[in-house]
Design an enzyme around this catalytic site. Structure first.
Site, short mmCIF file in Angstrom:
data_model
loop_
_atom_site.label_atom_id
_atom_site.label_comp_id
_atom_site.label_asym_id
_atom_site.label_seq_id
_atom_site.Cartn_x
_atom_site.Cartn_y
_atom_site.Cartn_z
N SER A 195 10.81 8.76 -11.22
CA SER A 195 10.47 7.99 -12.35
C SER A 195 11.70 7.87 -13.27
O SER A 195 12.55 8.89 -13.69
CB SER A 195 9.22 8.49 -13.12
OG SER A 195 8.95 7.93 -14.17
N LYS A 245 7.99 13.39 -11.46
CA LYS A 245 7.64 12.34 -10.21
C LYS A 245 8.60 12.33 -9.06
O LYS A 245 9.70 12.54 -8.98
CB LYS A 245 7.65 10.91 -11.03
CG LYS A 245 6.58 10.76 -11.80
CD LYS A 245 5.13 10.91 -11.44
CE LYS A 245 4.63 9.90 -10.51
NZ LYS A 245 4.89 8.31 -11.30
N GLU A 274 5.35 2.70 0.29
CA GLU A 274 4.68 1.79 -0.64
C GLU A 274 5.15 0.23 -0.42
O GLU A 274 4.56 -0.84 -0.32
CB GLU A 274 4.99 1.88 -2.11
CG GLU A 274 4.27 3.11 -2.51
CD GLU A 274 4.18 3.62 -3.76
OE1 GLU A 274 3.40 4.53 -4.37
OE2 GLU A 274 5.32 3.03 -4.59
N THR A 312 -14.17 9.68 7.45
CA THR A 312 -14.80 8.34 7.75
C THR A 312 -15.16 7.89 6.32
O THR A 312 -15.59 8.68 5.66
CB THR A 312 -15.91 8.28 8.89
OG1 THR A 312 -17.17 8.89 8.26
CG2 THR A 312 -15.59 8.59 10.12
N HIS A 313 -15.19 6.62 5.80
CA HIS A 313 -15.35 6.20 4.53
C HIS A 313 -14.34 6.96 3.36
O HIS A 313 -15.06 7.12 2.39
CB HIS A 313 -16.81 6.21 4.17
CG HIS A 313 -17.77 5.72 5.39
ND1 HIS A 313 -17.89 4.22 5.23
CD2 HIS A 313 -18.30 6.24 6.40
CE1 HIS A 313 -18.91 3.92 6.40
NE2 HIS A 313 -18.81 5.13 7.13
N SER A 337 19.51 -27.34 7.46
CA SER A 337 18.93 -26.25 7.72
C SER A 337 20.09 -24.99 7.94
O SER A 337 19.84 -23.99 8.58
CB SER A 337 18.36 -26.20 9.08
OG SER A 337 19.12 -26.82 10.04
N TYR A 350 8.65 -33.60 19.01
CA TYR A 350 9.37 -32.84 17.95
C TYR A 350 9.04 -33.79 16.74
O TYR A 350 8.82 -34.96 16.46
CB TYR A 350 10.86 -32.92 18.10
CG TYR A 350 11.44 -32.11 16.95
CD1 TYR A 350 11.37 -30.76 17.14
CD2 TYR A 350 12.07 -32.65 16.06
CE1 TYR A 350 12.04 -30.17 16.12
CE2 TYR A 350 12.51 -31.95 14.85
CZ TYR A 350 12.82 -30.69 14.98
OH TYR A 350 13.07 -30.01 14.08
#
Length: 459
Positions: free
Chosen positions: A276, A282, A289, A154-155, A22, A316
């Site tokens: 882009s 762009k 994102e 809303t929606h 580890s 453990y």
């Protein structure tokens, strides 16, 4: 040399050793491992379990090892089984028999548990500070945009007029809950497992309260089995992080929409956008994102921990080695996302005219039109029906509620008079919503200031 080598007659297969090791991920806890070892050695000396002078010698050498790791003089051996083995091996190489006394009355089980807790306690404070910084930025932006009218949705359909400041403070509320969750997790994490041994404590006369105090814990764990097998604090912190990442993801989704030409409510600073490779026009909201995408990692880390722990008997089990990569990744992900997200929001340019233009469409003042009739004595359901008919008329005739003449209003109800135009003014619609939690500019300012005062955040 493995710490457990005495029982075995053969060296561990190299590939199995790599699988078992580890060190690649727990080496980040070198500082915490040495802090725990110093506290343990100090307590052993104070309790007479080892000679006091040897205790001092061990502690001094451990501090030297830490300093050398931090300044790069000493490189961590990636062939070591784990960070605990490396530190103890280095200490023994330097001090001989004295170094071998460090592990008296201690197991790697309670050693690992304390290292992880010490590390995560520090990380909680870092994340806490970053979230507070984000809330401060949101409150600052809210004060700057307390009167900027925009459509609420809303929606994903335009619903009622609100202010941009009000919208931002909705996220400030979410992130305040994230702070509260982190604080609760820190409280439950604040128990020191050192002295639990492998699972059954020890016959040595330890002072566990002393060790806990030296390491800054509120106290010691009360049950040795639970002390070494508890990973609730990892799961709970991962849950806190996953929820915070969901909040960041929701916010990112809105920023991505707002940046599009279809909305154009905000524009991100060039320093937090990309272009882009083929389309020169762009300007992509890649940071938002990525944050939205990375929320999946945090949710996956939580799932890993819950699944890893769900079938484990006490105490453990080696499965629990899997806790570190998952919780470290969750911590790193939130830390990295906040590092990019906070300045992105701080430098974001708001476009009030576009928000106001969007608010003027979609009949988002229809509820206020119905409320106007209610104020004249009409039952709400009747007022709702009449307003719906008015909206249908506007759609058919390419008008808005603001452009319909009064004489046409009266064909729907004689209760309409010139006051209707004040009632459906977007600014009046927003300004009139002074109920606690409403979007009126004075509410937004009061809420933002209240939050800042509560958190002690300066802007």
């Amino acid at each position: 040399m493995k710490l457990w080598a005495g029982r075995f007659h053969k060296e561990l297969d190299q590939k199995t050793n790599d699988f078992n090791s580890s060190i690649s991920f727990d080496s980040r806890m070198a500082k915490e491992d040495i802090e725990g070892s110093v506290a343990h050695a100090t307590m052993l000396g104070a309790c007479g379990v080892i000679d006091a002078k040897e205790s001092e010698k061990i502690c001094a050498e451990l501090q030297k090892i830490l300093a050398e790791i931090e300044d790069g003089t000493l490189e961590i051996d990636r062939e070591a089984e784990d960070i605990h083995t490396f530190v103890e091996g280095e200490l023994t190489a330097r001090l001989g028999a004295a170094g071998k006394r460090l592990h008296t009355a201690r197991s790697r089980n309670d050693q690992v548990a304390v290292d992880v807790k010490l590390y995560l306690k520090k990380q909680c404070k870092t994340l806490h500070g970053q979230i507070k910084e984000l809330i401060g930025v949101l409150c600052k932006k809210a004060l700057e945009n307390s009167g900027v009218v925009m459509p609420g949705y809303t929606h994903m359909q335009r619903a009622q007029p609100i202010t941009f400041g009000h919208h931002l403070l909705a996220y400030a509320e979410m992130f305040q809950r994230d702070l509260s969750r982190l604080e609760d997790t820190e409280k439950r994490m604040d128990e020191c497992p050192l002295g639990s041994g492998a699972l059954a404590g020890t016959t040595y006369p330890l002072n566990r309260e002393m060790t806990a105090s030296l390491l800054g814990f509120a106290g010691a764990t009360n049950n040795s089995l639970d002390g070494v097998s508890d990973r609730d604090f990892c799961m709970e912190l991962a849950a806190d992080i996953a929820i915070a990442m969901v909040h960041l993801s929701r916010f990112s989704e809105e920023i991505i929409l707002w940046c599009s030409w279809e909305f154009k409510f905000v524009e991100l600073d060039d320093a937090f956008s990309t272009g882009s490779s083929i389309m020169p026009q762009k300007k992509n909201p890649d940071i938002a994102e990525l944050v939205r995408g990375k929320s999946g990692r945090a949710i996956g880390d939580l799932t890993t921990l819950l699944t890893m722990m769900k079938g484990l008997p006490l105490a453990y089990n080696k499965d629990m080695q899997e806790d570190k990569e998952a919780i470290f990744d969750a911590v790193d992900t939130l830390h990295m996302c906040l590092t990019a997200f906070v300045p992105m929001i701080d430098t974001m340019r708001v476009l009030p005219q576009n928000m106001r233009k969007a608010a003027a469409k979609g009949f988002i003042n229809a509820t206020d039109c119905a409320d106007y009739l209610v104020g004249k004595g009409m039952p709400f359901r009747d007022a709702y029906k009449i307003t719906g008919e008015l909206v249908a008329y506007c759609i058919e005739n390419e008008q808005t509620l603001e452009t319909v003449p009064l004489d046409k209003y009266k064909t729907f109800s004689e209760l309409f008079d010139n006051g209707i135009f004040d009632a459906i003014s977007l600014e009046n619609c927003v300004n009139g919503r002074k109920v606690l939690g409403g979007p009126a500019p004075e509410n937004v300012c009061a809420q933002a200031k209240r939050v800042l005062q509560k958190l002690g955040v300066q802007i």
